[in-house]
Design a protein around this motif. Structure first.
Motif, PDB file in Angstrom:
ATOM      1  N   SER A 171       0.811  -1.219   0.000  1.00 42.30           N
ATOM      2  CA  SER A 171       0.000   0.000   0.000  1.00 42.30           C
ATOM      3  C   SER A 171       0.844   1.269   0.000  1.00 42.30           C
ATOM      4  O   SER A 171       0.409   2.307  -0.498  1.00 42.30           O
ATOM      5  CB  SER A 171      -0.946   0.003   1.201  1.00 42.30           C
ATOM      6  N   LEU A 172       2.056   1.191   0.553  1.00 41.57           N
ATOM      7  CA  LEU A 172       2.923   2.365   0.542  1.00 41.57           C
ATOM      8  C   LEU A 172       3.154   2.858  -0.880  1.00 41.57           C
ATOM      9  O   LEU A 172       3.134   4.068  -1.144  1.00 41.57           O
ATOM     10  CB  LEU A 172       4.265   2.054   1.207  1.00 41.57           C
ATOM     11  N   PHE A 173       3.375   1.935  -1.806  1.00 48.38           N
ATOM     12  CA  PHE A 173       3.671   2.323  -3.186  1.00 48.38           C
ATOM     13  C   PHE A 173       2.446   2.926  -3.869  1.00 48.38           C
ATOM     14  O   PHE A 173       2.563   3.880  -4.636  1.00 48.38           O
ATOM     15  CB  PHE A 173       4.209   1.118  -3.958  1.00 48.38           C
ATOM     16  N   ASN A 174       1.261   2.394  -3.570  1.00 45.28           N
ATOM     17  CA  ASN A 174       0.045   3.002  -4.086  1.00 45.28           C
ATOM     18  C   ASN A 174      -0.130   4.400  -3.501  1.00 45.28           C
ATOM     19  O   ASN A 174      -0.561   5.326  -4.193  1.00 45.28           O
ATOM     20  CB  ASN A 174      -1.162   2.131  -3.748  1.00 45.28           C
ATOM     21  N   GLY A 175       0.226   4.559  -2.212  1.00 41.98           N
ATOM     22  CA  GLY A 175       0.154   5.869  -1.586  1.00 41.98           C
ATOM     23  C   GLY A 175       1.138   6.855  -2.190  1.00 41.98           C
ATOM     24  O   GLY A 175       0.801   8.022  -2.431  1.00 41.98           O
ATOM     25  N   LEU A 176       2.355   6.399  -2.453  1.00 39.98           N
ATOM     26  CA  LEU A 176       3.356   7.255  -3.084  1.00 39.98           C
ATOM     27  C   LEU A 176       2.909   7.673  -4.487  1.00 39.98           C
ATOM     28  O   LEU A 176       3.074   8.831  -4.893  1.00 39.98           O
ATOM     29  CB  LEU A 176       4.699   6.517  -3.171  1.00 39.98           C
ATOM     30  N   HIS A 177       2.335   6.718  -5.217  1.00 41.07           N
ATOM     31  CA  HIS A 177       1.857   6.997  -6.577  1.00 41.07           C
ATOM     32  C   HIS A 177       0.768   8.069  -6.542  1.00 41.07           C
ATOM     33  O   HIS A 177       0.776   9.023  -7.344  1.00 41.07           O
ATOM     34  CB  HIS A 177       1.336   5.699  -7.191  1.00 41.07           C
ATOM     35  N   LEU A 178      -0.171   7.927  -5.616  1.00 39.99           N
ATOM     36  CA  LEU A 178      -1.270   8.876  -5.512  1.00 39.99           C
ATOM     37  C   LEU A 178      -0.793  10.236  -5.008  1.00 39.99           C
ATOM     38  O   LEU A 178      -1.196  11.290  -5.535  1.00 39.99           O
ATOM     39  CB  LEU A 178      -2.344   8.316  -4.575  1.00 39.99           C
ATOM     40  N   ALA A 179       0.071  10.247  -3.991  1.00 40.46           N
ATOM     41  CA  ALA A 179       0.580  11.511  -3.458  1.00 40.46           C
ATOM     42  C   ALA A 179       1.368  12.283  -4.520  1.00 40.46           C
ATOM     43  O   ALA A 179       1.238  13.507  -4.640  1.00 40.46           O
ATOM     44  CB  ALA A 179       1.459  11.243  -2.241  1.00 40.46           C
ATOM     45  N   ASP A 180       2.164  11.564  -5.283  1.00 40.31           N
ATOM     46  CA  ASP A 180       2.941  12.184  -6.360  1.00 40.31           C
ATOM     47  C   ASP A 180       2.011  12.834  -7.378  1.00 40.31           C
ATOM     48  O   ASP A 180       2.254  13.946  -7.857  1.00 40.31           O
ATOM     49  CB  ASP A 180       3.815  11.115  -7.020  1.00 40.31           C
ATOM     50  N   ALA A 181       0.913  12.130  -7.698  1.00 41.48           N
ATOM     51  CA  ALA A 181      -0.041  12.670  -8.668  1.00 41.48           C
ATOM     52  C   ALA A 181      -0.762  13.894  -8.119  1.00 41.48           C
ATOM     53  O   ALA A 181      -0.975  14.878  -8.847  1.00 41.48           O
ATOM     54  CB  ALA A 181      -1.057  11.592  -9.040  1.00 41.48           C
ATOM     55  N   LEU A 182      -1.138  13.869  -6.852  1.00 48.02           N
ATOM     56  CA  LEU A 182      -1.819  15.017  -6.244  1.00 48.02           C
ATOM     57  C   LEU A 182      -0.924  16.248  -6.234  1.00 48.02           C
ATOM     58  O   LEU A 182      -1.365  17.369  -6.524  1.00 48.02           O
ATOM     59  CB  LEU A 182      -2.248  14.673  -4.812  1.00 48.02           C
ATOM     60  N   ILE A 183       0.341  16.046  -5.905  1.00 50.76           N
ATOM     61  CA  ILE A 183       1.276  17.171  -5.863  1.00 50.76           C
ATOM     62  C   ILE A 183       1.606  17.644  -7.279  1.00 50.76           C
ATOM     63  O   ILE A 183       1.638  18.847  -7.564  1.00 50.76           O
ATOM     64  CB  ILE A 183       2.551  16.779  -5.094  1.00 50.76           C
ATOM     65  N   GLY A 184       1.820  16.687  -8.178  1.00 53.42           N
ATOM     66  CA  GLY A 184       2.159  17.045  -9.549  1.00 53.42           C
ATOM     67  C   GLY A 184       1.047  17.801 -10.256  1.00 53.42           C
ATOM     68  O   GLY A 184       1.306  18.653 -11.115  1.00 53.42           O
ATOM     69  N   SER A 185      -0.203  17.518  -9.898  1.00 47.75           N
ATOM     70  CA  SER A 185      -1.345  18.193 -10.523  1.00 47.75           C
ATOM     71  C   SER A 185      -1.601  19.565  -9.919  1.00 47.75           C
ATOM     72  O   SER A 185      -2.423  20.335 -10.445  1.00 47.75           O
ATOM     73  CB  SER A 185      -2.600  17.330 -10.363  1.00 47.75           C
ATOM     74  N   GLY A 186      -0.945  19.863  -8.807  1.00 50.81           N
ATOM     75  CA  GLY A 186      -1.152  21.126  -8.140  1.00 50.81           C
ATOM     76  C   GLY A 186      -2.304  21.123  -7.154  1.00 50.81           C
ATOM     77  O   GLY A 186      -2.607  22.153  -6.536  1.00 50.81           O
ATOM     78  N   LYS A 187      -2.959  20.000  -6.957  1.00 49.85           N
ATOM     79  CA  LYS A 187      -4.078  19.921  -6.014  1.00 49.85           C
ATOM     80  C   LYS A 187      -3.617  19.964  -4.563  1.00 49.85           C
ATOM     81  O   LYS A 187      -4.374  20.353  -3.675  1.00 49.85           O
ATOM     82  CB  LYS A 187      -4.903  18.659  -6.277  1.00 49.85           C
ATOM     83  N   CYS A 188      -2.389  19.509  -4.320  1.00 53.00           N
ATOM     84  CA  CYS A 188      -1.841  19.520  -2.957  1.00 53.00           C
ATOM     85  C   CYS A 188      -0.403  20.016  -2.987  1.00 53.00           C
ATOM     86  O   CYS A 188       0.299  19.839  -3.991  1.00 53.00           O
ATOM     87  CB  CYS A 188      -1.867  18.117  -2.343  1.00 53.00           C
ATOM     88  N   LYS A 189       0.010  20.605  -1.879  1.00 49.32           N
ATOM     89  CA  LYS A 189       1.410  20.995  -1.718  1.00 49.32           C
ATOM     90  C   LYS A 189       2.138  20.111  -0.727  1.00 49.32           C
ATOM     91  O   LYS A 189       3.328  19.846  -0.878  1.00 49.32           O
ATOM     92  CB  LYS A 189       1.501  22.456  -1.264  1.00 49.32           C
ATOM     93  N   ASN A 190       1.407  19.653   0.303  1.00 47.24           N
ATOM     94  CA  ASN A 190       2.014  18.833   1.354  1.00 47.24           C
ATOM     95  C   ASN A 190       1.094  17.666   1.697  1.00 47.24           C
ATOM     96  O   ASN A 190      -0.020  17.881   2.193  1.00 47.24           O
ATOM     97  CB  ASN A 190       2.259  19.672   2.618  1.00 47.24           C
ATOM     98  N   VAL A 191       1.556  16.461   1.438  1.00 50.20           N
ATOM     99  CA  VAL A 191       0.782  15.251   1.730  1.00 50.20           C
ATOM    100  C   VAL A 191       1.494  14.476   2.832  1.00 50.20           C
ATOM    101  O   VAL A 191       2.694  14.194   2.729  1.00 50.20           O
ATOM    102  CB  VAL A 191       0.636  14.359   0.480  1.00 50.20           C
ATOM    103  N   LEU A 192       0.764  14.163   3.893  1.00 53.64           N
ATOM    104  CA  LEU A 192       1.300  13.339   4.974  1.00 53.64           C
ATOM    105  C   LEU A 192       0.902  11.896   4.702  1.00 53.64           C
ATOM    106  O   LEU A 192      -0.286  11.569   4.690  1.00 53.64           O
ATOM    107  CB  LEU A 192       0.753  13.815   6.320  1.00 53.64           C
ATOM    108  N   LEU A 193       1.894  11.060   4.467  1.00 53.80           N
ATOM    109  CA  LEU A 193       1.671   9.653   4.135  1.00 53.80           C
ATOM    110  C   LEU A 193       2.138   8.788   5.297  1.00 53.80           C
ATOM    111  O   LEU A 193       3.290   8.879   5.724  1.00 53.80           O
ATOM    112  CB  LEU A 193       2.442   9.289   2.862  1.00 53.80           C
ATOM    113  N   VAL A 194       1.236   7.947   5.815  1.00 60.08           N
ATOM    114  CA  VAL A 194       1.537   7.126   6.981  1.00 60.08           C
ATOM    115  C   VAL A 194       1.112   5.685   6.718  1.00 60.08           C
ATOM    116  O   VAL A 194       0.058   5.434   6.130  1.00 60.08           O
ATOM    117  CB  VAL A 194       0.803   7.656   8.229  1.00 60.08           C
ATOM    118  N   THR A 195       1.933   4.740   7.151  1.00 56.18           N
ATOM    119  CA  THR A 195       1.573   3.332   7.136  1.00 56.18           C
ATOM    120  C   THR A 195       1.541   2.838   8.576  1.00 56.18           C
ATOM    121  O   THR A 195       2.352   3.264   9.398  1.00 56.18           O
ATOM    122  CB  THR A 195       2.586   2.481   6.342  1.00 56.18           C
ATOM    123  N   ALA A 196       0.596   1.970   8.889  1.00 57.52           N
ATOM    124  CA  ALA A 196       0.498   1.437  10.254  1.00 57.52           C
ATOM    125  C   ALA A 196      -0.132   0.052  10.208  1.00 57.52           C
ATOM    126  O   ALA A 196      -1.153  -0.148   9.558  1.00 57.52           O
ATOM    127  CB  ALA A 196      -0.334   2.365  11.135  1.00 57.52           C
TER     128      ALA A 196
END
Length: 305
Positions: free
Chosen positions: A119-144
């Motif tokens: 799931s970390l890699f899916n999270g990284l993929h999604l966070a990268d897309a959100l930042i790259g599109s300009g929708k987000c500037k700072n994404v906090l990604l956590v695994t537990a």
């Protein structure tokens, strides 16, 4: 757009104990045909929590935000876990408490569970897309994650530690660590009798394609981070993907058994402290049954930062 990685951190279950104290260790070890050899197998000690994944996540999030001082700047929270053992409404109540205690207010939340430890890699993929599109500037990604039970802590291919890992992905302030690219896949091996059920041929192709996109060869990778399975299994993965033994990351993080998706962040935090004279590239390789993922991370030498 450059995506920087900040405040990479992790926490283990508060109770730490040696591998041989795992429930039914001797019986299972003999049943699985495994040697009592921690240096060979990659098991040393484990972490266990009396709480659950939400409590581990909250502990880590509070620490990351305290160290970064940027709770008010988080645009999106992603929480990755192989399972959340509670109902939908109970989960919402726990999440609400976590958000309040961590000072995150009404920040949007995305939960990822279906891909297990990948799931970390899916999270990284999604966070990268959100930042790259300009929708987000700072994404906090956590695994537990926590073990289903003590009876499930010792498996044929790994031992499980309760743990959480996380970081802030940002388009703003620069960092010595940057996310270059990420790719995810899902597929089954063509040979039904293969040791690895997942499609390693496809994963091998993905590694070649992703590295080639940046003019890199496998030999250009300074360190490869893999899940903390037993070392013979890890070495089989390395060999199948055309990577050499010296490239395998073998730091302290690999001695804490398999910490689910936190394996990679524990290793990345350790690698980020390396004193390097020139830029290095690290390749994170995820494998969770039929789910696979890869991430390429660049570590910029401090003198060149």
């Amino acid at each position: 757009m450059t995506v920087s990685l900040h405040n990479v951190d992790s926490v283990l279950g508060e109770q730490q104990f040696p591998y041989f104290e795992v429930e039914d260790f001797e019986r299972k070890r003999r049943e699985y045909g495994l040697p009592d050899a921690p240096q060979l197998m990659g098991w040393h000690r484990l972490g266990r929590t009396q709480g659950d994944a939400f409590q581990l996540a909250e502990h880590l999030i509070r620490r990351i935000l305290t160290n970064s001082g940027s709770a008010q700047c988080i645009d999106h929270l992603m929480v990755c876990s192989s399972r959340f053992s509670m109902s939908f409404l109970q989960g919402n109540d726990r999440l609400d408490t976590l958000m309040h205690n961590c000072g995150l207010g009404s920040v949007p939340v995305t939960g990822l569970t279906l891909s297990g430890c990948n799931s970390l890699f899916n999270g990284l993929h999604l966070a990268d897309a959100l930042i790259g599109s300009g929708k987000c500037k700072n994404v906090l990604l956590v695994t537990a994650d926590t073990s289903v039970s003590e009876a499930h802590r010792f498996d044929r291919n790994c031992m499980f530690s309760d743990a959480a890992g996380g970081m802030i992905l940002s388009s703003g302030e620069s960092s010595s660590l940057t996310l270059v690219d990420t790719a995810c896949s899902f597929g089954r091996a063509s040979d039904p009798g293969a040791f690895f059920r997942g499609d390693l041929a496809s994963l091998d192709t993905q590694v070649t394609r992703l590295l080639g996109r940046y003019g890199l060869q496998r030999s250009d990778i300074a360190k490869v981070v893999l899940p903390n399975f037993y070392l013979p299994v890890v070495n089989m993965l390395m060999n199948r993907l055309g990577l050499s033994a010296p490239q395998r990351f073998a730091g302290a993080a690999t001695q804490m058994a398999h910490c689910f998706a936190s394996d990679y962040l524990m290793a990345l935090a350790e690698l980020s402290q390396r004193q390097i004279a020139a830029d290095e590239h690290y390749l994170l390789i995820g494998y969770a049954d039929l789910h696979q993922g890869i991430s390429l991370v660049r570590h910029t030498a401090r003198s060149a930062a």
